[in-house]
Design an enzyme around this catalytic site. Sequence first.
Site: not given
Length: 342
Positions: A17, A44, A104, A135, A165, A248
């Site tokens: 990823g 996969r 979290r 993030c 992203s 960000h």
Amino acid sequence: MSTENRKFNVAVAGATGAVGGAMLDVLARKNFPLNELRLLASARSVGKKLTFRGEEIAVQEMTEDSFKGIDIALFSAGGDRSLRFAPAAAAAGAVVVDNSSAFRMDPEIPLVVPEVNGHAIAQYKKRGIIANPNCSTIQMLVALKPLHDKYRIKRIVVSTYQAVSGTGAKAIEELRAQILAYAADEKMVHKVYPHQIAFNCLPQIDSFLDNGYTKEEMKMVNETRKIFEDPTIGVTATTVRVPVFYGHSEAVNIETERKVTAAEAKALLRNAPGVELVDEPTLGRYPMAIDCAGRFETMVGRIREDDSIANGLNLWVVSDNILKGAALNAVQIAEVLIRDYL
Ligand code: 25A
Ligand code: L14
């Protein structure tokens, strides 16, 4: 404990990823003391090979049995996979650092930004899992921690400008394809986001809750309180997706108990861990997403006193959401683990 000559077995769950790939980059950039690096993803991706320090490593399918002999498992394969496999990894003796939102807010699981509440890592022993925050929350708290310690923040009002992203590789491709379609005078199509993202701002990140806020907005509220260990701090957020690939940006307004001048805030942040002060606006120097991509520091600038209230301050905070927002923060937690605990 000295880490000299000691090497660790690390698994990356979700290695194919966007965040998983960045974890490999950060482990290499930091020269993390690795014995084995085990790359895990879904069926996969089996057959794929990823390059680490010039060496090709085959991706394996993640199962409950993938974690034998692993010291640290870095997870970024989505919340469902974390719920399913992180307990198995912990049971096998690995310490899990989990990037998803699955654990979290679990009171038994520490939620950690090393520069902010590194001491909380000690609580991993209960469940063998440490959660990596959202993030947008991470970069905001890296910037605000020194101010909170010295002037005590009572309330935070934040608006975010978040890169695609964060949603992963498919979203990066969607923005690119829309830009190319626009340039070719073709129709722009969208699948990942509910609307066109190119040349647009979407005031929706993640799904909506009954209170009218998005999940992303409430993560910033709840995670800030947990990480600052301050259930009384007021936080209100508006999170917006913008057509930016990496980084960000956040407009942050704080109200403090004690007065802090712009000059004092700059002096404090100039030496703050994880922060780079970029605040010479008349020279055109302020934090920008295009400059933060690939960098470890959180950039802070545009620091101004907010004269509309007694003790107010405005800041502009920018960081690479895939690095400090995810992969870097997770590897920093792993570094504390091997230095102090393993
Ligand atoms: O997107 P997913 O499903 O969450 O998958 C992300 C990673 O988890 C692996 C997956 O391997 C990928 O490495 N994974 C998924 N299912 C798994 C399983 N059962 C699993 N690992 C083990 N067991 P992969 O081989 O499935 O993926 C290879 C590429 O395909 C993309 N992909 C994955 N699932 C997809 C998909 N594409 C279309 N449809 C699907 N259902 C995958 O996309 C990879 O490129 P990606 O790289 O864009 O995934 C990024 C994920 O990371 C999250 N994220 C971003 N920032 C943060 C974050 N999570 C936490 N904190 C952050 N700060 C994104 O939200 C996204 O989920
Ligand atoms: O909670 O930008 O870590 O799509 C990270 C990615 C929330 C959504 C999290 C994004 C997710 C975010």
